[in-house]
Write an enzyme that holds these catalytic residues in place. Structure first.
Site, PDB file in Angstrom:
ATOM      1  N   ASP A 187       1.378  -1.268   0.410  1.00 41.47           N
ATOM      2  CA  ASP A 187      -0.019  -0.035   0.088  1.00 41.47           C
ATOM      3  C   ASP A 187       0.800   2.114   0.066  1.00 41.47           C
ATOM      4  O   ASP A 187       1.830   0.796   0.696  1.00 41.47           O
ATOM      5  CB  ASP A 187      -0.679   0.015   1.267  1.00 41.47           C
ATOM      6  CG  ASP A 187      -1.598   1.198   1.915  1.00 41.47           C
ATOM      7  OD1 ASP A 187      -2.531   1.338   0.559  1.00 41.47           O
ATOM      8  OD2 ASP A 187      -1.754   1.871   2.224  1.00 41.47           O
ATOM      9  N   ASP A 207      -1.666  -1.165   6.286  1.00 46.99           N
ATOM     10  CA  ASP A 207      -1.884  -0.552   7.336  1.00 46.99           C
ATOM     11  C   ASP A 207      -2.489  -1.834   8.431  1.00 46.99           C
ATOM     12  O   ASP A 207      -2.939  -1.764   9.449  1.00 46.99           O
ATOM     13  CB  ASP A 207      -2.366   0.360   7.534  1.00 46.99           C
ATOM     14  CG  ASP A 207      -3.291   0.863   7.709  1.00 46.99           C
ATOM     15  OD1 ASP A 207      -4.547   0.165   7.361  1.00 46.99           O
ATOM     16  OD2 ASP A 207      -4.383   1.598   6.729  1.00 46.99           O
ATOM     17  N   ASP A 239      -6.537  -1.438   5.158  1.00 49.56           N
ATOM     18  CA  ASP A 239      -6.818  -2.814   3.670  1.00 49.56           C
ATOM     19  C   ASP A 239      -6.702  -4.078   4.142  1.00 49.56           C
ATOM     20  O   ASP A 239      -5.806  -5.412   3.668  1.00 49.56           O
ATOM     21  CB  ASP A 239      -4.750  -2.523   2.969  1.00 49.56           C
ATOM     22  CG  ASP A 239      -4.657  -1.176   3.204  1.00 49.56           C
ATOM     23  OD1 ASP A 239      -4.718  -0.561   2.107  1.00 49.56           O
ATOM     24  OD2 ASP A 239      -3.195  -0.499   3.445  1.00 49.56           O
TER      25      ASP A 239
END
Length: 635
Positions: free
Chosen positions: A331, A524, A528
């Site tokens: 991410d 995190d 996600d």
């Protein structure tokens, strides 16, 4: 009865028989009472020390199974019963063989137990990290109370040199805190009012007052201990293969032992005693205890070492899956970047644009909202009331301010909004500078732009380089626009960029990559979660005291990208150590059985049952030592 008690009982009663065996050829000395003394000593050993082996083997037999104890129980029982028969028929007895085998097998188990204790030392240290009491405010003063009496909301004073009792937030004072025992971070961390502190860490310099926010089983330390316990009690999928092999292996060994006896007795014409010695040696040397130790000991050491480093591997299945990863997906916000974006540019009437944007973003949970609110606060801008506030998935937020319809969000997919040529040019310019652009529209006409930038973490480039050295492909998956994503990826060296992906579509993007690759996803752990769950291995970046992230199979407490590299290295080394342990366990049995069966007797190479028992004990011990050495391997 404890293994140590069984071992010492067996050892003490075996030593006189060992002494006779050594001295008799030279002096003719025998034990007082001769064979009757040997019978009494061996009977006690069989009842006390060998009893659990026989009981375990019998339980397995009743369920139509065999286990590792089956071979030991059968080998020693056959030798014991035959020796009783031989004693009354005037033939040589082998009481000492049964006694020595039990003694040596128990020696191996005692040593294994000690090595296991060493292997699980990390857990013991974790359990002892917590503070035992705390200075809690009661009335107008701070009094010392047991840590079990602390409740959420208590104000706690922490003096220099003391352990932080529980997880919480500093309300006054500041200090440097050593968090190495929990996070693995070697340098002290500066803490001031408003900062989070972790229970069991050590306050070094100043004193402060904190508010207890997580106590008991909710603290970070308690969660770490729970995760490590579960991991150390879990099984890697390769263990299932080991169990299947063991179920086939034991009956096969029994057949080999029977064939060995028949060959020596019938074909080669040796007496029963000689044939029996070879058959029993086969059963003892082949006992696959090392197979049962190969996986759990390595798993215990690997997960324990990870906990010391601030890397929590939740189970053996995740560890094995991590060994097969060839692609790692990140991410962007908060993972590759610092996660603290700041407003860098405002195009249009700055006060008006910022006031309208901040008024709406105050009601938003978007990760970029705090940056806009911080900019408005810095400029001392008064926010306006908002009516009809709406979140538009993937586009932004809208609402009514002073009778006008306001839209704040990404310029992408805003077909109903009018952009001037000047704003279009500015959008391209800002995006090329790796900045995220937010458009502010009033009554369907753009009146301004806000540019926000989130810089990469300092060690992101090095971490990506280290992953490339491990032969891994790196991908960045983000909802941000392509230009910004490409710019960030270029700065840190990411191989591939998948941009402009809505949060709900991230799991599908992972699924597409999985068609050709084994994928790990680093995020995190909150926004996600679907992608973390979909990936072959989900790596959740911890956030302060939040370590119990269900979606991540691996949790990195320090939120450090270098720990992604360490986690994968640790997983690979642990799984490779499991395979090494299994190899030595299997090769030992494969090479040992022919020797024990007397295949090389013609050249003088044989194994007596007692020597086979000693060798088997040290085989198991070597596997445990191999696992313990994993704790010293360079990661």
């Amino acid at each position: 009865m404890k293994i140590t008690t069984r071992f010492w009982t067996s050892l003490i009663l075996s030593l006189p028989m060992l002494l006779e065996m050594i001295i008799h050829p030279f002096t003719g000395w025998m034990l007082p009472g001769g064979k009757w003394t040997m019978l009494i000593f061996t009977t006690i050993i069989m009842l006390i020390s060998a009893g659990p082996f026989v009981s375990s083997a019998w339980s397995a037999f009743k369920k139509h199974h065999s286990n590792m104890d089956t071979l030991v129980a059968l080998g020693t029982s056959i030798t014991y019963v035959y020796s009783i028969y031989a004693m009354f028929t005037g033939k040589p007895v082998f009481f000492e063989s049964a006694a020595f085998v039990i003694t040596f097998v128990l020696l191996g188990q005692v040593l294994e137990e000690k090595m296991r204790a060493t292997a699980s030392d990390a857990m013991g240290k974790l359990l002892n990290l917590g503070a035992k009491d705390a200075l809690v405010k009661r009335g107008n003063e701070f009094v010392s109370i047991p840590i079990t009496k602390v409740v959420k909301g208590d104000l706690i004073q922490v003096m220099p040199g003391q352990k932080v009792p529980v997880d919480g937030k500093i309300v006054s004072g500041n200090s440097n805190i050593d968090e190495s025992m929990v996070t693995g971070e070697s340098l002290p961390v500066k803490k001031a009012q408003g900062d989070q502190v972790i229970g069991a860490t050590i306050n070094q310099t100043g004193s402060f007052v904190m508010e207890a926010q997580k106590v008991g089983n909710d603290t970070m330390l308690a969660q770490i201990i729970d995760i490590v316990k579960k991991a150390q009690n879990s099984h890697a999928p390769i263990q299932k293969l080991t169990d299947k092999v063991a179920n086939i292996f034991v009956p096969t060994v029994l057949i080999i032992a029977i064939v060995t006896f028949l060959v020596w007795f019938i074909i080669l014409g040796k007496n029963v005693a000689t044939a029996l010695v070879f058959a029993v040696a086969v059963m003892v040397i082949a006992c696959p205890c090392a197979l049962g130790l190969a996986t759990p000991t390595a798993l215990m050491v690997g997960t324990g070492r990870g906990a010391k480093m601030g890397i929590l591997i939740k189970n053996g299945e995740i560890l094995e899956a991590a060994n097969n990863i060839d692609t790692i997906v990140f991410d962007k916000t908060g993972t590759i970047t610092k996660g603290k974006p700041q407003v860098t540019d405002i195009v249009g009437d700055q006060k008006s644009v910022l006031q309208l944007a901040a008024s709406l973003e105050k009601l938003s949970e978007h990760p970029l909202a705090p940056a806009i609110l911080a900019a408005a606060k810095k400029e001392d801008i008064t926010l306006k009331p908002v009516a009809n506030f709406t979140v538009i998935e993937g586009q932004g937020v809208s609402g009514t301010v002073s009778g006008s319809k306001i839209l704040v969000g990404s310029p992408k997919n805003q077909s109903e909004i009018e952009f001037s040529a000047e704003f279009k040019t500015e959008i391209i310019k800002l995006q090329n500078e790796a900045k995220t652009v937010i458009a502010v529209a009033q009554d369907e006409r753009v009146i301004g732009l806000i540019a926000i930038q989130d810089a990469p973490k300092e060690n992101a480039k090095q971490a990506i380089s280290d992953l490339h050295q491990l032969g891994l492909k790196t991908v960045m998956l983000t909802g941000d626009n392509q230009q910004v994503a490409d710019a960030i990826a270029g700065q840190v060296g990411i191989d591939q960029v998948i941009a402009e992906v809505l949060p709900v579509d991230k799991a599908d993007a992972i699924k597409n990559l999985q068609k050709k690759h084994h994928v790990a996803f680093v995020g995190d752990g909150i926004n996600d979660a679907p992608a973390l769950t979909q990936a072959d291995v989900g790596i959740a970046m911890g956030s302060g005291t939040d370590v119990a992230i269900d979606a991540g199979g691996i949790v990195l407490i320090k939120n450090d990208l270098e720990d992604v590299v360490r986690a994968l290295k640790l997983s690979r080394k642990t799984f490779n150590r499991i395979k090494l342990n299994l190899f030595w366990a299997f090769i030992y049995n494969v090479l040992g059985i022919p020797v024990a069966a007397g295949v090389f007797a013609g050249v003088g190479l044989t194994l007596s049952p007692e020597i086979a028992g000693l060798a088997m004990a040290f085989s198991s011990l070597s596997v445990v030592i191999s696992s313990v050495l994993l704790g010293k391997a360079k990661i």
